[in-house]
Motif scaffolding. Structure first.
Motif, PDB file in Angstrom:
ATOM      1  N   ILE A 149      35.034  14.712 114.505  1.00  0.00           N
ATOM      2  CA  ILE A 149      33.660  15.151 114.728  1.00  0.00           C
ATOM      3  C   ILE A 149      33.511  15.496 116.204  1.00  0.00           C
ATOM      4  CG2 ILE A 149      31.230  14.484 114.665  1.00  0.00           C
ATOM      5  CD1 ILE A 149      31.951  12.620 112.336  1.00  0.00           C
ATOM      6  N   GLU A 150      32.931  16.659 116.471  1.00  0.00           N
ATOM      7  CA  GLU A 150      32.814  17.140 117.844  1.00  0.00           C
ATOM      8  C   GLU A 150      31.462  17.813 118.040  1.00  0.00           C
ATOM      9  OE1 GLU A 150      34.998  20.650 120.470  1.00  0.00           O
ATOM     10  OE2 GLU A 150      35.820  20.070 118.547  1.00  0.00           O
ATOM     11  N   ILE A 151      30.878  17.642 119.200  1.00  0.00           N
ATOM     12  CA  ILE A 151      29.683  18.395 119.593  1.00  0.00           C
ATOM     13  C   ILE A 151      30.123  19.340 120.698  1.00  0.00           C
ATOM     14  CG2 ILE A 151      27.383  18.312 120.613  1.00  0.00           C
ATOM     15  CD1 ILE A 151      27.065  15.567 119.278  1.00  0.00           C
ATOM     16  N   SER A 152      29.871  20.621 120.491  1.00  0.00           N
ATOM     17  CA  SER A 152      30.371  21.641 121.402  1.00  0.00           C
ATOM     18  C   SER A 152      29.252  22.591 121.820  1.00  0.00           C
ATOM     19  CB  SER A 152      31.469  22.432 120.679  1.00  0.00           C
ATOM     20  OG  SER A 152      31.908  23.512 121.448  1.00  0.00           O
ATOM     21  N   PRO A 153      29.209  22.987 123.097  1.00  0.00           N
ATOM     22  CA  PRO A 153      28.226  23.998 123.506  1.00  0.00           C
ATOM     23  C   PRO A 153      28.533  25.317 122.806  1.00  0.00           C
ATOM     24  CG  PRO A 153      29.360  23.075 125.427  1.00  0.00           C
ATOM     25  CD  PRO A 153      30.022  22.531 124.200  1.00  0.00           C
ATOM     26  N   PHE A 154      27.501  26.021 122.430  1.00  0.00           N
ATOM     27  CA  PHE A 154      27.658  27.331 121.792  1.00  0.00           C
ATOM     28  C   PHE A 154      27.620  28.405 122.872  1.00  0.00           C
ATOM     29  CE2 PHE A 154      25.734  31.202 120.094  1.00  0.00           C
ATOM     30  CZ  PHE A 154      26.602  31.474 119.045  1.00  0.00           C
ATOM     31  N   ARG A 155      28.657  29.205 122.914  1.00  0.00           N
ATOM     32  CA  ARG A 155      28.725  30.340 123.839  1.00  0.00           C
ATOM     33  C   ARG A 155      29.105  31.562 123.013  1.00  0.00           C
ATOM     34  NH1 ARG A 155      31.167  26.081 126.514  1.00  0.00           N
ATOM     35  NH2 ARG A 155      30.037  25.393 128.350  1.00  0.00           N
ATOM     36  N   TYR A 156      28.140  32.400 122.726  1.00  0.00           N
ATOM     37  CA  TYR A 156      28.385  33.552 121.855  1.00  0.00           C
ATOM     38  C   TYR A 156      29.276  34.562 122.554  1.00  0.00           C
ATOM     39  CZ  TYR A 156      27.570  37.403 118.665  1.00  0.00           C
ATOM     40  OH  TYR A 156      27.738  38.421 117.771  1.00  0.00           O
ATOM     41  N   ASP A 157      30.374  34.913 121.899  1.00  0.00           N
ATOM     42  CA  ASP A 157      31.295  35.903 122.468  1.00  0.00           C
ATOM     43  C   ASP A 157      31.519  37.094 121.533  1.00  0.00           C
ATOM     44  OD1 ASP A 157      32.924  34.944 120.454  1.00  0.00           O
ATOM     45  OD2 ASP A 157      34.416  34.074 121.781  1.00  0.00           O
ATOM     46  N   GLY A 158      30.702  37.180 120.487  1.00  0.00           N
ATOM     47  CA  GLY A 158      30.822  38.282 119.547  1.00  0.00           C
ATOM     48  C   GLY A 158      31.718  37.983 118.358  1.00  0.00           C
ATOM     49  N   SER A 159      32.513  36.929 118.452  1.00  0.00           N
ATOM     50  CA  SER A 159      33.423  36.621 117.348  1.00  0.00           C
ATOM     51  C   SER A 159      32.857  35.576 116.390  1.00  0.00           C
ATOM     52  CB  SER A 159      34.771  36.130 117.893  1.00  0.00           C
ATOM     53  OG  SER A 159      34.610  34.872 118.520  1.00  0.00           O
ATOM     54  N   ASP A 160      31.740  34.974 116.764  1.00  0.00           N
ATOM     55  CA  ASP A 160      31.144  33.944 115.909  1.00  0.00           C
ATOM     56  C   ASP A 160      30.499  34.571 114.678  1.00  0.00           C
ATOM     57  OD1 ASP A 160      31.441  31.502 117.680  1.00  0.00           O
ATOM     58  OD2 ASP A 160      30.423  32.908 119.017  1.00  0.00           O
ATOM     59  N   ASP A 161      30.603  33.890 113.547  1.00  0.00           N
ATOM     60  CA  ASP A 161      30.029  34.384 112.299  1.00  0.00           C
ATOM     61  C   ASP A 161      28.585  33.905 112.185  1.00  0.00           C
ATOM     62  OD1 ASP A 161      29.395  35.239 109.770  1.00  0.00           O
ATOM     63  OD2 ASP A 161      31.231  34.466 108.847  1.00  0.00           O
ATOM     64  N   ILE A 162      27.682  34.676 112.776  1.00  0.00           N
ATOM     65  CA  ILE A 162      26.261  34.317 112.784  1.00  0.00           C
ATOM     66  C   ILE A 162      25.691  34.359 111.372  1.00  0.00           C
ATOM     67  CG2 ILE A 162      23.985  34.935 113.694  1.00  0.00           C
ATOM     68  CD1 ILE A 162      25.925  33.713 115.764  1.00  0.00           C
ATOM     69  N   ASP A 163      26.192  35.259 110.529  1.00  0.00           N
ATOM     70  CA  ASP A 163      25.724  35.315 109.142  1.00  0.00           C
ATOM     71  C   ASP A 163      26.038  34.012 108.409  1.00  0.00           C
ATOM     72  OD1 ASP A 163      24.775  37.918 109.476  1.00  0.00           O
ATOM     73  OD2 ASP A 163      26.637  38.821 108.754  1.00  0.00           O
ATOM     74  N   ALA A 164      27.237  33.470 108.615  1.00  0.00           N
ATOM     75  CA  ALA A 164      27.614  32.215 107.962  1.00  0.00           C
ATOM     76  C   ALA A 164      26.765  31.062 108.497  1.00  0.00           C
ATOM     77  CB  ALA A 164      29.098  31.928 108.178  1.00  0.00           C
ATOM     78  N   LEU A 165      26.487  31.071 109.785  1.00  0.00           N
ATOM     79  CA  LEU A 165      25.640  30.032 110.369  1.00  0.00           C
ATOM     80  C   LEU A 165      24.221  30.130 109.821  1.00  0.00           C
ATOM     81  CD1 LEU A 165      25.171  27.690 112.257  1.00  0.00           C
ATOM     82  CD2 LEU A 165      24.936  29.312 114.137  1.00  0.00           C
ATOM     83  N   THR A 166      23.701  31.343 109.690  1.00  0.00           N
ATOM     84  CA  THR A 166      22.363  31.549 109.124  1.00  0.00           C
ATOM     85  C   THR A 166      22.323  31.044 107.684  1.00  0.00           C
ATOM     86  OG1 THR A 166      22.000  33.429 110.580  1.00  0.00           O
ATOM     87  CG2 THR A 166      20.581  33.266 108.639  1.00  0.00           C
ATOM     88  N   ASP A 167      23.383  31.307 106.928  1.00  0.00           N
ATOM     89  CA  ASP A 167      23.461  30.813 105.553  1.00  0.00           C
ATOM     90  C   ASP A 167      23.454  29.283 105.527  1.00  0.00           C
ATOM     91  OD1 ASP A 167      23.902  31.235 102.638  1.00  0.00           O
ATOM     92  OD2 ASP A 167      25.801  30.223 103.089  1.00  0.00           O
ATOM     93  N   LEU A 168      24.166  28.658 106.450  1.00  0.00           N
ATOM     94  CA  LEU A 168      24.168  27.199 106.547  1.00  0.00           C
ATOM     95  C   LEU A 168      22.756  26.676 106.807  1.00  0.00           C
ATOM     96  CD1 LEU A 168      25.910  24.481 106.931  1.00  0.00           C
ATOM     97  CD2 LEU A 168      25.670  24.992 109.355  1.00  0.00           C
TER      98      LEU A 168
END
Length: 82
Positions: free
Chosen positions: A11-30
């Protein structure tokens, strides 16, 4: 998921730094799935229907944090000043 299984996972907590490769659609679905029970009870929080563009805007509105369980996103939080 049984508690014992969760304890064995990384289990990890990580800062989010958008670099264009993140799947925002999958995160929105979550997020939609996380808020589905609220919607089923007639509570229409923003998380029940926000777009992927809205998700990215909200993540960028402060310091976004990702909760990763076994390397997969399991939750988010965005910290910002009042």
């Amino acid at each position: 998921m049984p508690t014992a299984d969760l304890r064995a996972m990384a289990i990890e907590i990580s800062p989010f730094r958008y670099d264009g490769s993140d799947d925002i659609d999958a995160l929105t679905d979550l997020i939609h799935r996380a808020y589905a029970a609220h919607l089923a009870h007639g509570l229409r929080y923003w998380g029940t229907h926000q777009s992927s563009a809205d998700t990215l805007e909200r993540l960028r509105s402060g310091q976004a944090l990702l909760l990763l369980v076994a390397g997969r996103i399991a939750g988010t939080a965005t910290v910002r000043p009042p």
